[in-house]
Every structure is written in structure tokens, then in C-alpha cells.
Design a protein around this motif. Sequence first.
Motif, PDB file in Angstrom:
ATOM      1  N   GLY A  95      -2.615 -12.033  -5.312  1.00  0.00           N
ATOM      2  CA  GLY A  95      -2.485 -10.615  -5.642  1.00  0.00           C
ATOM      3  C   GLY A  95      -2.601 -10.372  -7.139  1.00  0.00           C
ATOM      4  O   GLY A  95      -2.627 -11.323  -7.943  1.00  0.00           O
ATOM      5  N   ALA A  96      -2.664  -9.083  -7.491  1.00  0.00           N
ATOM      6  CA  ALA A  96      -2.668  -8.731  -8.913  1.00  0.00           C
ATOM      7  C   ALA A  96      -1.335  -9.134  -9.537  1.00  0.00           C
ATOM      8  O   ALA A  96      -1.261  -9.417 -10.729  1.00  0.00           O
ATOM      9  CB  ALA A  96      -2.898  -7.239  -9.087  1.00  0.00           C
ATOM     10  N   SER A  97      -0.286  -9.188  -8.720  1.00  0.00           N
ATOM     11  CA  SER A  97       1.041  -9.544  -9.250  1.00  0.00           C
ATOM     12  C   SER A  97       1.015 -10.898  -9.954  1.00  0.00           C
ATOM     13  O   SER A  97       1.522 -11.041 -11.063  1.00  0.00           O
ATOM     14  CB  SER A  97       2.071  -9.590  -8.117  1.00  0.00           C
ATOM     15  OG  SER A  97       2.163  -8.336  -7.500  1.00  0.00           O
ATOM     16  N   PHE A 121       3.811   0.956 -14.182  1.00  0.00           N
ATOM     17  CA  PHE A 121       4.067   0.134 -12.989  1.00  0.00           C
ATOM     18  C   PHE A 121       5.256  -0.797 -13.264  1.00  0.00           C
ATOM     19  O   PHE A 121       5.316  -1.430 -14.323  1.00  0.00           O
ATOM     20  CB  PHE A 121       2.805  -0.664 -12.646  1.00  0.00           C
ATOM     21  CG  PHE A 121       2.972  -1.668 -11.538  1.00  0.00           C
ATOM     22  CD1 PHE A 121       3.545  -1.318 -10.330  1.00  0.00           C
ATOM     23  CD2 PHE A 121       2.542  -2.984 -11.712  1.00  0.00           C
ATOM     24  CE1 PHE A 121       3.694  -2.254  -9.310  1.00  0.00           C
ATOM     25  CE2 PHE A 121       2.685  -3.925 -10.707  1.00  0.00           C
ATOM     26  CZ  PHE A 121       3.263  -3.552  -9.511  1.00  0.00           C
ATOM     27  N   ASN A 165      -3.378   0.456 -17.607  1.00  0.00           N
ATOM     28  CA  ASN A 165      -3.560   0.602 -16.168  1.00  0.00           C
ATOM     29  C   ASN A 165      -4.214   1.955 -15.902  1.00  0.00           C
ATOM     30  O   ASN A 165      -3.570   2.988 -15.982  1.00  0.00           O
ATOM     31  CB  ASN A 165      -2.173   0.506 -15.496  1.00  0.00           C
ATOM     32  CG  ASN A 165      -2.173   0.804 -14.014  1.00  0.00           C
ATOM     33  OD1 ASN A 165      -1.251   1.432 -13.502  1.00  0.00           O
ATOM     34  ND2 ASN A 165      -3.188   0.365 -13.311  1.00  0.00           N
ATOM     35  N   ASN A 169      -0.605   3.920 -12.051  1.00  0.00           N
ATOM     36  CA  ASN A 169       0.601   4.050 -11.257  1.00  0.00           C
ATOM     37  C   ASN A 169       1.721   4.214 -12.293  1.00  0.00           C
ATOM     38  O   ASN A 169       1.805   3.377 -13.200  1.00  0.00           O
ATOM     39  CB  ASN A 169       0.795   2.753 -10.458  1.00  0.00           C
ATOM     40  CG  ASN A 169       2.064   2.749  -9.647  1.00  0.00           C
ATOM     41  OD1 ASN A 169       2.785   3.725  -9.580  1.00  0.00           O
ATOM     42  ND2 ASN A 169       2.334   1.604  -9.024  1.00  0.00           N
ATOM     43  N   ASP A 197      -5.316  -3.625 -16.052  1.00  0.00           N
ATOM     44  CA  ASP A 197      -4.975  -3.690 -14.626  1.00  0.00           C
ATOM     45  C   ASP A 197      -5.793  -2.613 -13.905  1.00  0.00           C
ATOM     46  O   ASP A 197      -5.520  -1.421 -14.032  1.00  0.00           O
ATOM     47  CB  ASP A 197      -3.468  -3.459 -14.476  1.00  0.00           C
ATOM     48  CG  ASP A 197      -3.001  -3.465 -13.029  1.00  0.00           C
ATOM     49  OD1 ASP A 197      -3.841  -3.344 -12.119  1.00  0.00           O
ATOM     50  OD2 ASP A 197      -1.776  -3.574 -12.802  1.00  0.00           O
ATOM     51  N   VAL A 199      -6.473  -2.228 -10.503  1.00  0.00           N
ATOM     52  CA  VAL A 199      -6.356  -2.293  -9.036  1.00  0.00           C
ATOM     53  C   VAL A 199      -6.727  -0.986  -8.324  1.00  0.00           C
ATOM     54  O   VAL A 199      -7.061  -1.006  -7.148  1.00  0.00           O
ATOM     55  CB  VAL A 199      -4.953  -2.754  -8.547  1.00  0.00           C
ATOM     56  CG1 VAL A 199      -4.658  -4.176  -8.978  1.00  0.00           C
ATOM     57  CG2 VAL A 199      -3.849  -1.815  -8.974  1.00  0.00           C
ATOM     58  N   TYR A 200      -6.674   0.145  -9.051  1.00  0.00           N
ATOM     59  CA  TYR A 200      -7.011   1.432  -8.404  1.00  0.00           C
ATOM     60  C   TYR A 200      -8.416   1.913  -8.769  1.00  0.00           C
ATOM     61  O   TYR A 200      -8.738   3.082  -8.573  1.00  0.00           O
ATOM     62  CB  TYR A 200      -5.982   2.501  -8.795  1.00  0.00           C
ATOM     63  CG  TYR A 200      -4.585   2.194  -8.307  1.00  0.00           C
ATOM     64  CD1 TYR A 200      -4.249   2.332  -6.959  1.00  0.00           C
ATOM     65  CD2 TYR A 200      -3.602   1.741  -9.176  1.00  0.00           C
ATOM     66  CE1 TYR A 200      -2.967   2.030  -6.503  1.00  0.00           C
ATOM     67  CE2 TYR A 200      -2.318   1.441  -8.731  1.00  0.00           C
ATOM     68  CZ  TYR A 200      -2.020   1.588  -7.386  1.00  0.00           C
ATOM     69  OH  TYR A 200      -0.755   1.285  -6.936  1.00  0.00           O
ATOM     70  N   ALA A 224      -7.496  -6.824  -7.737  1.00  0.00           N
ATOM     71  CA  ALA A 224      -7.045  -7.395  -6.453  1.00  0.00           C
ATOM     72  C   ALA A 224      -7.770  -6.700  -5.324  1.00  0.00           C
ATOM     73  O   ALA A 224      -8.337  -5.616  -5.498  1.00  0.00           O
ATOM     74  CB  ALA A 224      -5.544  -7.182  -6.298  1.00  0.00           C
ATOM     75  N   SER A 226      -6.013  -5.865  -2.770  1.00  0.00           N
ATOM     76  CA  SER A 226      -4.891  -5.198  -2.113  1.00  0.00           C
ATOM     77  C   SER A 226      -5.114  -3.722  -1.814  1.00  0.00           C
ATOM     78  O   SER A 226      -4.973  -3.291  -0.661  1.00  0.00           O
ATOM     79  CB  SER A 226      -3.641  -5.343  -2.988  1.00  0.00           C
ATOM     80  OG  SER A 226      -3.454  -6.679  -3.350  1.00  0.00           O
ATOM     81  N   LYS A 227      -5.446  -2.947  -2.854  1.00  0.00           N
ATOM     82  CA  LYS A 227      -5.566  -1.500  -2.662  1.00  0.00           C
ATOM     83  C   LYS A 227      -6.980  -1.149  -2.200  1.00  0.00           C
ATOM     84  O   LYS A 227      -7.160  -0.358  -1.283  1.00  0.00           O
ATOM     85  CB  LYS A 227      -5.253  -0.755  -3.967  1.00  0.00           C
ATOM     86  CG  LYS A 227      -4.064  -1.283  -4.734  1.00  0.00           C
ATOM     87  CD  LYS A 227      -2.727  -0.832  -4.206  1.00  0.00           C
ATOM     88  CE  LYS A 227      -1.605  -1.504  -4.997  1.00  0.00           C
ATOM     89  NZ  LYS A 227      -0.283  -1.094  -4.652  1.00  0.00           N
ATOM     90  N   ARG A 235      -2.388 -10.855   0.013  1.00  0.00           N
ATOM     91  CA  ARG A 235      -2.030 -11.451  -1.276  1.00  0.00           C
ATOM     92  C   ARG A 235      -3.233 -12.127  -1.941  1.00  0.00           C
ATOM     93  O   ARG A 235      -3.270 -13.348  -2.120  1.00  0.00           O
ATOM     94  CB  ARG A 235      -0.860 -12.451  -1.132  1.00  0.00           C
ATOM     95  CG  ARG A 235       0.352 -11.939  -0.407  1.00  0.00           C
ATOM     96  CD  ARG A 235       0.852 -10.604  -0.896  1.00  0.00           C
ATOM     97  NE  ARG A 235       1.156 -10.572  -2.310  1.00  0.00           N
ATOM     98  CZ  ARG A 235       0.717  -9.595  -3.140  1.00  0.00           C
ATOM     99  NH1 ARG A 235      -0.013  -8.586  -2.707  1.00  0.00           N
ATOM    100  NH2 ARG A 235       1.029  -9.631  -4.413  1.00  0.00           N
TER     101      ARG A 235
END
Length: 370
Positions: A95-97, A121, A165, A169, A197, A199-200, A224, A226-227, A235
Motif C-alpha cells: 500500500g501507499a502506507s 492525511f 498530497n 485528503n 502522495d 493516491v487520488y 497505490a 488502493s483508491k 495492500r
Amino acid sequence: MTGPKFAQRVLDIEISGIRKMFEAAGSDAINLGLGQPDFETPEHIKQAAIDAINEGFTAYTYGAGIQELREAVSSKFKRENNFSVSPDEVIVTSGASEALEIAIASLAGPGDEVMVANPCFVSYNALAGIMGGKVSSIPLADDLSIRPEDVVERITPKTKAFILNSPANPTGAVQSKSDMKAFAEIADDHNIALISDEVYEHFIYEGEHVSPASYSDNVITVNALSKTYSMTGWRLGYVAARSEYTEQMIKVHQYVQACANSIAQKAAVAALNGPMEPVIRMRDEFRQRRDILVKGLNSLGLECDLPKGAFYAFPRVRDSAEFAGTLISNGVIVVPGTAFGDRGEGYVRFSYATSRENIKRALQIMEDIL
Ligand SMILES: Cc1ncc(COP(=O)(O)O)c(C=O)c1O
């Protein structure tokens, strides 16, 4: 008897304010608190994972990720984000995490400063703290974006990184192309790493996504599946930067993760090399939901600009905790802005990653109680 001797930097971390909201709500509550798409993972991606299991692709992989996937990530950056990294400059993560964790770990140690937006975030502050670093907060402009001049002002000799980001978020703000260029130049001029980041990136309704890595090679790009592909539970994420950065990050990745999930890596190849129609359909649906939610909030007298991206609306309220508490006790979960930083006071985050029907029901409840 004395208790266990925990590390102070871990004792100092607070459990995410988002989790607290879920725990406070009943099980039949309408959840506008969750930051994950409510769609099925597209069929061709699921099939690639099923094939991987049936073919016995279940062992550890090469630490940085399978070659096929790192090639797919490298092509994706060239095709969609207008910058070049070789497959050797990509690390596939959990994941991005985890991508954020290894990026921050490789840069910030005790006493170092990491610049983040406030609000931002939830993981950025916690990860910087776990590494022993300190966060330096960048206040947001009235349109909830970050101004390059506010970043420059906060750079000190101890600043190691700036986390950006966009789309953001919890605000849904999207930085302009000229801002992205300015952030990249700041990273170069001050010799700090810009952790971007993204991710969106595919959920933008006005404007366009621009990767700062297209302007500077001091950028660590985090992303990632994920989204974008509705794959939060799989993950699977990735991080890319020039080799000087990845050589340090891979050491941390090797010891905390060994490698990302082998089956999810095969699924990720199908996702990145496959059709984008499912993602476009999700984006179109999110746009409709955003319009319903923001129009509804405005008609209830809540001040909320139309967010340009991600799947969050961030209206102004008088008191974040009181407002979120009232909604939660009436069966609508939202997150107080303060969960994302103290400057989130006076805001509440609504996620519209839930059905139109749920959004309309939540608006009706709000109309009855507000
Ligand atoms: C801005 C941002 N970055 C990273 C993440 C974590 O993504 P992942 O689930 O891929 O670890 C999230 C999840 O909510 C997020 O909102």
C-alpha cells in the motif's frame, strides 16, 4: 509492579481520530467517514489474482517487486505522469502506507523536520513522529490549497522533506500546475526531498493532475492501487525516485516487509496494463455524488466550496467535535477536521465514497436535526 517500558515516541502517538468515530457509532449508522471506494475490484484484476494462486505464485518475490510490475509502473509514469523512471527505480510496497513509511524513514531521524499541510492525511504526522522527527505545519489558504510561499517560509536547516498530497485528503483540494512546478523548484533550490502522495490522482473533477516529478528529480512519488482500482484491502502500492533515494528506501523495505504480497503483485500488473474504463466509471459516479452532497450541504447553510478532487467534502462548521458528535449520535458518521491536525478546527470531513442513497439519507437526517 511497573508496566512494560514502551518507547516514548510510540506512547506519544494517538490512535487515529477516524477510528474513534467508528467506535462511537452504532452498526446501522450511515458511514460518511470512510476513505475507501465502495466499488468491487474490476473483474479482470480479480481474475489475474485467481490465476496467480492457481499457478502457485505464492512464494516471496524479489524484494523490490516482480520485474513485470516494476516495468508496468515505469510505463504508467511515462504514459500518465510525464516522467521517466527505470523499473530499477521502483519499489513495490504494501500500500501507499508502507511507501510513505520507507520514504520518511529514509529521510527523517531524531530532530529532523518534515513539512506537512495542516490539516493533512493522518499518517504523515504519526510516521514522522515514529522516526523521531518533528512535523512543521503548513497552514492552508482559504481555498484549502497549499501556497508555495508558505512552504518556503518554513524551511529550516533541519528540514529534510515536504509531503505533498494532491488531490488532498481531507480537503479535496487540487494544486495547480504552476504550484506543482513551484514545489518542485523549492525541493531543488533547498535540497529537500518532495514526497508526492498521488493516491487520488484519478479522482479529479476540475483541473488536472500534475506530478512534480515531471519537473524535478528530488521527488519521491508515492502511489497505490488502493483508491484508483478500489483495492484497499489488497495492500499494494509503489514508490519511485532516482536510485540515490531508492537505495536507502529498499533497505528499510527489506527488513519491515521483505516483499509485497505476490498475488496482489500479479493483480497489479493486470490493473496497470489493463483498461481504464472501470476507473473512469468510478470517477463519474464520484462526481455525481459530490454534486449531490455539496449542493445538499450548501442548502443546509453549510459553507462548502466544490472540492476539485479525491472523494471528500470539507465544509466549515462552528465547532468540529460538537458537530461531528451530534451527527454521530443521530446515526451519520463524519470525521471532525481536528482528526487531521489542529488547524482542522472549524471543519468536518464528509466522505462521498458511499451510495447516492446513503448521501441523500444523511442529508435528510441533517436537515431534521440541524
Ligand atoms: C492521502 C493518502 N495517502 C495514503 C493512504 C494510504 O493508502 P493505502 O491504503 O494504499 O496504504 C491514504 C488512505 O486513506 C490516503 O488518504
